[in-house]
Design a protein around this motif. Sequence first.
Motif, PDB file in Angstrom:
ATOM      1  N   PRO A  22       0.832  -1.212   0.000  1.00  0.00           N
ATOM      2  CA  PRO A  22       0.000   0.000   0.000  1.00  0.00           C
ATOM      3  C   PRO A  22       0.863   1.257   0.000  1.00  0.00           C
ATOM      4  O   PRO A  22       2.048   1.221   0.346  1.00  0.00           O
ATOM      5  CB  PRO A  22      -0.793  -0.121   1.303  1.00  0.00           C
ATOM      6  CG  PRO A  22      -0.032  -1.053   2.165  1.00  0.00           C
ATOM      7  CD  PRO A  22       0.757  -1.954   1.255  1.00  0.00           C
ATOM      8  N   VAL A  25      -0.560   2.914   5.363  1.00  0.00           N
ATOM      9  CA  VAL A  25      -1.628   2.289   6.156  1.00  0.00           C
ATOM     10  C   VAL A  25      -1.927   3.236   7.313  1.00  0.00           C
ATOM     11  O   VAL A  25      -1.017   3.625   8.055  1.00  0.00           O
ATOM     12  CB  VAL A  25      -1.216   0.899   6.664  1.00  0.00           C
ATOM     13  CG1 VAL A  25      -2.363   0.250   7.433  1.00  0.00           C
ATOM     14  CG2 VAL A  25      -0.785   0.008   5.496  1.00  0.00           C
ATOM     15  N   ALA A  59      -5.899   0.766   4.346  1.00  0.00           N
ATOM     16  CA  ALA A  59      -4.664   0.766   3.556  1.00  0.00           C
ATOM     17  C   ALA A  59      -4.970   1.501   2.265  1.00  0.00           C
ATOM     18  O   ALA A  59      -5.927   1.169   1.562  1.00  0.00           O
ATOM     19  CB  ALA A  59      -4.210  -0.663   3.268  1.00  0.00           C
TER      20      ALA A  59
END
Length: 178
Positions: A22, A25, A59
């Motif tokens: 990602p 987060v 995320a």
Amino acid sequence: MSGSMNIGCACGATRLAVAEDPIIVTECVCDSCRAAAARLATLPGAKSLLTPYGATPSALYRKDRVEFLSGTEALAEFRLTPDAGTRRVVATCCNTPVFMEMKGAHWLDLYLHLWPDASRPKPDVRTMVGDLPDPSMLPTDIPNLKSQSVSFYAKLLWTWIAMGFRYPKLDIGEKIDA
């Protein structure tokens, strides 16, 4: 977490694949996220998105790194107000909130409860704690930022550049009210 991972709603009908890591987060405690989570928790069979201290964990992924594998026909959007620029999308098969999307965004905030416990990404930062009447009750396990940081915006800008300044559009036809 590099690579690809399949995640999905509580009943398993809506499945997604996320590629690579990602962008960041987060746990958001802004008024909007807390209000939306509270309202979505009132849907039949829904579970609360909120942590015990009122944060919404997610995320942030580039839209071009999220693939819907099944269940798109069950997706419906929820907005706090009819003209809100932010929408939350729910898998109506089991009323699982799937993601939050801001108008014109090149990323999605995928809710962390979509991951199995063992592979769930850990939050890097808690944001928007300035919206809380008393942020001192928050844990100190990660940074508690009053608002979004410069590095947060820099990461979003960098990913947008890497995407060629594109804003992939996700069509969700159905609407729900909570």
